[in-house]
Structure formats: structure tokens, C-alpha cells
Design a protein around this motif. Structure first.
Motif, mmCIF file in Angstrom:
data_model
loop_
_atom_site.group_PDB
_atom_site.id
_atom_site.type_symbol
_atom_site.label_atom_id
_atom_site.label_comp_id
_atom_site.label_asym_id
_atom_site.label_seq_id
_atom_site.Cartn_x
_atom_site.Cartn_y
_atom_site.Cartn_z
ATOM 1 N N THR A 30 -27.923 -17.876 54.964
ATOM 2 C CA THR A 30 -29.238 -17.516 54.436
ATOM 3 C C THR A 30 -30.144 -16.998 55.540
ATOM 4 O O THR A 30 -30.815 -15.969 55.394
ATOM 5 N N SER A 31 -30.174 -17.707 56.662
ATOM 6 C CA SER A 31 -31.040 -17.293 57.770
ATOM 7 C C SER A 31 -30.605 -15.947 58.342
ATOM 8 O O SER A 31 -31.450 -15.128 58.720
ATOM 9 N N LEU A 32 -29.303 -15.686 58.384
ATOM 10 C CA LEU A 32 -28.813 -14.413 58.902
ATOM 11 C C LEU A 32 -29.219 -13.242 58.005
ATOM 12 O O LEU A 32 -29.511 -12.149 58.485
ATOM 13 N N PHE A 33 -29.247 -13.476 56.702
ATOM 14 C CA PHE A 33 -29.618 -12.415 55.762
ATOM 15 C C PHE A 33 -31.128 -12.208 55.674
ATOM 16 O O PHE A 33 -31.606 -11.076 55.549
ATOM 17 N N VAL A 34 -31.898 -13.288 55.724
ATOM 18 C CA VAL A 34 -33.337 -13.204 55.438
ATOM 19 C C VAL A 34 -34.178 -12.946 56.681
ATOM 20 O O VAL A 34 -35.213 -12.274 56.602
ATOM 21 N N THR A 35 -33.765 -13.454 57.836
ATOM 22 C CA THR A 35 -34.573 -13.321 59.051
ATOM 23 C C THR A 35 -34.960 -11.881 59.386
ATOM 24 O O THR A 35 -36.115 -11.627 59.759
ATOM 25 N N PRO A 36 -34.045 -10.888 59.282
ATOM 26 C CA PRO A 36 -34.462 -9.514 59.595
ATOM 27 C C PRO A 36 -35.662 -9.036 58.788
ATOM 28 O O PRO A 36 -36.499 -8.283 59.303
ATOM 29 N N LEU A 37 -35.777 -9.485 57.529
ATOM 30 C CA LEU A 37 -36.924 -9.092 56.702
ATOM 31 C C LEU A 37 -38.223 -9.611 57.309
ATOM 32 O O LEU A 37 -39.241 -8.906 57.328
ATOM 33 N N ASP A 38 -38.191 -10.846 57.807
ATOM 34 C CA ASP A 38 -39.407 -11.430 58.363
ATOM 35 C C ASP A 38 -39.728 -10.858 59.734
ATOM 36 O O ASP A 38 -40.902 -10.695 60.087
ATOM 37 N N VAL A 39 -38.693 -10.551 60.522
ATOM 38 C CA VAL A 39 -38.915 -9.941 61.830
ATOM 39 C C VAL A 39 -39.610 -8.589 61.669
ATOM 40 O O VAL A 39 -40.587 -8.282 62.370
ATOM 41 N N VAL A 40 -39.131 -7.792 60.707
ATOM 42 C CA VAL A 40 -39.755 -6.493 60.448
ATOM 43 C C VAL A 40 -41.186 -6.674 59.944
ATOM 44 O O VAL A 40 -42.102 -5.950 60.355
ATOM 45 N N LYS A 41 -41.398 -7.675 59.070
ATOM 46 C CA LYS A 41 -42.740 -7.933 58.551
ATOM 47 C C LYS A 41 -43.702 -8.276 59.689
ATOM 48 O O LYS A 41 -44.841 -7.781 59.736
ATOM 49 N N ILE A 42 -43.249 -9.108 60.640
ATOM 50 C CA ILE A 42 -44.101 -9.514 61.767
ATOM 51 C C ILE A 42 -44.390 -8.320 62.675
ATOM 52 O O ILE A 42 -45.503 -8.153 63.174
ATOM 53 N N ARG A 43 -43.393 -7.455 62.907
ATOM 54 C CA ARG A 43 -43.606 -6.263 63.731
ATOM 55 C C ARG A 43 -44.656 -5.350 63.093
ATOM 56 O O ARG A 43 -45.513 -4.784 63.774
ATOM 57 N N LEU A 44 -44.572 -5.203 61.768
ATOM 58 C CA LEU A 44 -45.548 -4.364 61.067
ATOM 59 C C LEU A 44 -46.948 -4.978 61.137
ATOM 60 O O LEU A 44 -47.953 -4.268 61.275
ATOM 61 N N GLN A 45 -47.014 -6.323 61.053
ATOM 62 C CA GLN A 45 -48.303 -7.009 61.186
ATOM 63 C C GLN A 45 -48.869 -6.805 62.582
ATOM 64 O O GLN A 45 -50.071 -6.560 62.759
ATOM 65 N N ALA A 46 -48.014 -6.926 63.605
ATOM 66 C CA ALA A 46 -48.454 -6.779 64.991
ATOM 67 C C ALA A 46 -48.944 -5.360 65.262
ATOM 68 O O ALA A 46 -49.828 -5.136 66.088
ATOM 69 N N GLN A 47 -48.345 -4.391 64.566
ATOM 70 C CA GLN A 47 -48.778 -3.000 64.728
ATOM 71 C C GLN A 47 -50.168 -2.788 64.135
ATOM 72 O O GLN A 47 -51.015 -2.108 64.714
ATOM 73 N N LYS A 48 -50.413 -3.413 62.980
ATOM 74 C CA LYS A 48 -51.698 -3.253 62.299
ATOM 75 C C LYS A 48 -52.792 -4.073 62.974
ATOM 76 O O LYS A 48 -53.915 -3.591 63.188
ATOM 77 N N ASN A 49 -52.475 -5.327 63.305
ATOM 78 C CA ASN A 49 -53.440 -6.226 63.954
ATOM 79 C C ASN A 49 -52.750 -6.926 65.119
ATOM 80 O O ASN A 49 -52.126 -7.972 64.926
ATOM 81 N N PRO A 50 -52.801 -6.358 66.332
ATOM 82 C CA PRO A 50 -52.097 -6.944 67.486
ATOM 83 C C PRO A 50 -52.468 -8.403 67.701
ATOM 84 O O PRO A 50 -53.627 -8.795 67.554
ATOM 85 N N PHE A 51 -51.444 -9.214 68.040
ATOM 86 C CA PHE A 51 -51.661 -10.640 68.260
ATOM 87 C C PHE A 51 -52.184 -10.883 69.671
ATOM 88 O O PHE A 51 -51.493 -10.583 70.643
ATOM 89 N N PRO A 52 -53.396 -11.438 69.825
ATOM 90 C CA PRO A 52 -53.864 -11.792 71.171
ATOM 91 C C PRO A 52 -53.191 -13.069 71.653
ATOM 92 O O PRO A 52 -52.595 -13.807 70.861
ATOM 93 N N LYS A 53 -53.309 -13.334 72.937
ATOM 94 C CA LYS A 53 -52.727 -14.546 73.499
ATOM 95 C C LYS A 53 -53.341 -15.774 72.831
ATOM 96 O O LYS A 53 -54.552 -15.863 72.678
ATOM 97 N N GLY A 54 -52.485 -16.722 72.439
ATOM 98 C CA GLY A 54 -52.942 -17.941 71.780
ATOM 99 C C GLY A 54 -53.012 -17.832 70.273
ATOM 100 O O GLY A 54 -53.218 -18.824 69.589
ATOM 101 N N LYS A 55 -52.823 -16.603 69.748
ATOM 102 C CA LYS A 55 -52.844 -16.401 68.299
ATOM 103 C C LYS A 55 -51.541 -16.898 67.692
ATOM 104 O O LYS A 55 -50.474 -16.723 68.261
ATOM 105 N N CYS A 56 -51.635 -17.529 66.525
ATOM 106 C CA CYS A 56 -50.450 -18.040 65.844
ATOM 107 C C CYS A 56 -50.120 -17.195 64.625
ATOM 108 O O CYS A 56 -50.988 -16.571 64.023
ATOM 109 N N PHE A 57 -48.856 -17.176 64.293
ATOM 110 C CA PHE A 57 -48.409 -16.524 63.074
ATOM 111 C C PHE A 57 -47.230 -17.320 62.520
ATOM 112 O O PHE A 57 -46.606 -18.114 63.228
ATOM 113 N N VAL A 58 -46.938 -17.106 61.246
ATOM 114 C CA VAL A 58 -45.862 -17.843 60.582
ATOM 115 C C VAL A 58 -44.591 -17.017 60.607
ATOM 116 O O VAL A 58 -44.585 -15.838 60.246
#
Length: 340
Positions: A30-58
């Protein structure tokens, strides 16, 4: 009756150790199949709103949510934006082309240390509890999955919650294990043992109803599909469809609690990153009121489609793989008994 006999055979036909192996295999797949979706989602989030140091994300590996702390902004972290992405498919292609296919599973190994044991505890406890409750509940045995799912989720979440808190502290503060031990001891002395389970409340508010509804609907759906296809044993397709449908329904119903849980997880993670773990964060219902005040009731259902896209395949892959593993062990055990 089909649901009762199938659950009883699940318990009697295989050992708890075999159930654990089956759930472990399902968790990894399950983790092997689903993780790429979340990695891409986080990259897209970081592109729109860059994460500063100390910022948390799920970060979600398909099994459970983890809080990650941005340590060095976007420059050196695995979730940095590599160029400009025009969409999800473009992000997949560019990440693989520029960083290699392994980048799609960035950040996965540390989370599996807790996610896999939590899943093993959860699924094995559910099967054992459900089989025992069906025997004791008599005429109400069809409701056993509801109760077993809720209890199993409380147990696994309670065991894992302190470990997730420790993992977040290690990541955010780069403490040695001795320093971490002193930090935990100090927190326990000043705030009590309950401080190790801070954040458990919103987790249970989302996960316990989700688990109860998921297992009840899954068992009902599986029995109904078996009747439709005139089969005594559920096939891979039947368990896959039942898992996807029941997971989708439960995810929609519990979405407001997921929104609140995510908000509180991020708040708690950032307090820990700033070494303010003794500060008391907002309660679950105050966070809910704040979301409604800022965004209306629609704010409690924010992220409806992304959650559905993530939860449905994760539930389907996990349960169908788990059931396949149990069927494999059951068949081997029967052949061994018959001397084949």
C-alpha cells in the motif's frame, strides 16, 4: 451468516502470526503504491507556497499521517520544488527524469518504522476481536465489525501516538537519544504522562468512526458481492471493490474531523519544532469553530477530492492484499493438515 462464517474461518484457519505477515505485506505494498501520490502533492504545495524553516506539513504513506518539519527551507530538503510543474502528471515526469524514480518514495523509510507496526497491530487485533465478538454477541453478531474496528483503532493509535511524538521531536530538534530522554522525562514531570499522548484526541475523533464504518460496510459489501457472484470465498476483485467503496464512504463522513486533525497536527508539530511543547494548543472544537468562522461550514469539507483519491485506493489495496495473504496461508494450512 456469510459474514460470520468468513470471519470465524479467518481466525481459525490461520494463526495470528500469519495474520501479522499478511497485514505487513499489505502495508508495504500500500505504501509503495500510494506514497508517490503524496510526494507529488507535497512538491506541488511547496511550489505554490514554499515551506519556510520550522514549517510543518502532513506526509501520508497510505497507512497513516506523519508530521514532517521543514529543516532548511526548500534548498536541501527532499520535498524541494525541482523546476516548475504544470500539473500532477508533469510533476511525475519531471521528478523521475531529473531525480530518478526513487525520488517518488522520498521520505518513506522513516515513516514505515511506525506505520507498518501500527497497521499490523490494527488488522490483527481487528480479526481476533471480530471473531471473538461474533461468538459472544449472538443475534447481534452482524454488528461485531463495528465494535471490533473501533476498539482495534483505539488500541493501535494509543500505542503509536507517543512514538510519533518522539519521531517529530527527533526530526525537528536533532536531539541525541539521551537529550530526548531527558526532554521526555521533564515533560512527564511537569505535565504528566498524558503529555506523551498530546494530539491523540483529534486522531481518535477521526479514526475511530472511520474504522467502525469502514469495517462494518466492508463486511456487508463483501457478503453482498459474494452472494451476487455466487461464491463462498471472496475473490481479489470482491475485496478490492468492497475496500474501495467502504473506504470512500467512511472518508467522506469523517472529512470534517480529518480537516481539524490535520490543522491540529501541524500546530502541535510547529510548537515542538520551536521547543514550545509545554504550550497548550487549541482544543479540537475550538479549531473547528475557527475554521467555520473563517471559511464557513464548507471549510470543514476542504480537500474532499484529494482525500477521496488517496483513501479509496489505499483501502482497496490494503484490504485486498491482506485478504489474499490470509487466503494463501489458509490454503497452505489446509493442505498441510490433509497431507498434500
Amino acid at each position: 451468516m456469510n459474514g460470520q462464517s468468513s470471519t470465524s474461518s479467518a481466525s481459525n484457519g490461520i494463526t495470528p502470526l500469519q495474520q501479522m505477515v499478511a497485514s505487513c505485506s499489505g502495508a508495504i505494498l500500500t505504501s509503495l503504491f500510494v506514497t508517490p501520490l503524496d510526494v507529488v502533492k507535497i512538491r506541488l504545495q511547496a511550489q505554490k507556497n514554499p515551506f519556510p524553516k520550522g514549517k510543518c506539513f502532513v506526509y501520508c504513506n497510505g497507512l497513516m499521517d506523519h508530521i514532517c518539519v521543514c529543516e532548511n527551507g526548500n534548498s536541501r530538503a527532499w520535498y524541494k520544488a525541482s523546476g516548475h510543474f504544470s500539473g500532477t502528471l508533469d510533476a511525475f515526469i519531471k521528478i523521475v527524469h531529473r531525480e530518478g524514480i526513487k525520488a517518488l518514495w522520498s521520505g518513506l523509510p522513516p515513516t514505515l518504522v511506525m506505520a507498518v507496526p501500527a497497521t499490523v497491530i490494527y488488522f490483527t487485533c481487528y480479526d481476533q476481536l471480530c471473531a471473538a465478538l461474533r461468538v459472544r454477541m449472538g443475534d447481534y453478531s452482524q454488528e461485531a465489525p463495528l465494535l471490533a474496528g473501533a476498539i482495534a483503532r483505539v488500541g493501535s493509535a494509543t500505542v503509536i501516538s507517543p512514538l510519533e511524538l518522539i519521531r517529530t521531536k527527533l526530526q525537528s530538534q536533532k536531539q541525541s537519544y539521551r537529550e530526548l530522554t531527558d526532554c521526555i522525562r521533564s515533560a512527564v514531570q511537569s505535565e504528566g504522562w498524558w503529555s506523551l499522548w498530546r494530539g491523540l484526541g483529534p486522531t481518535l475523533l477521526r479514526d475511530v468512526p472511520f474504522s467502525a464504518m469502514y469495517w462494518y460496510n466492508y463486511e456487508k459489501g463483501k457478503s453482498w458481492l459474494c452472494e451476487q457472484y455466487n461464491t463462498r470465498e471472496p475473490t481479489f476483485t470482491i475485496t478490492f471493490m468492497s475496500g474501495a467503496a467502504s473506504g470512500s464512504f467512511a472518508s467522506v463522513v469523517t472529512l470534517p474531523f480529518d480537516v481539524v486533525k490535520t490543522r491540529r497536527q501541524v500546530e502541535l508539530g510547529e510548537l515542538q519544532a520551536k521547543n514550545l511543547s509545554s504550550q497548550v494548543s487549541s482544543s479540537t472544537f475550538s479549531v473547528m469553530r475557527r475554521i467555520v468562522a473563517q471559511h464557513g461550514f464548507g471549510g470543514l469539507f476542504a480537500g474532499f477530492l484529494p482525500r477521496l483519491i488517496k483513501v479509496a485506493p489505499a483501502c482497496a489495496i490494503m484490504i485486498s492484499t491482506y485478504e489474499f495473504g490470509k487466503a494463501f496461508f489458509r490454503k497452505n494450512n489446509q493442505e498441510r493438515i490433509l497431507g498434500y
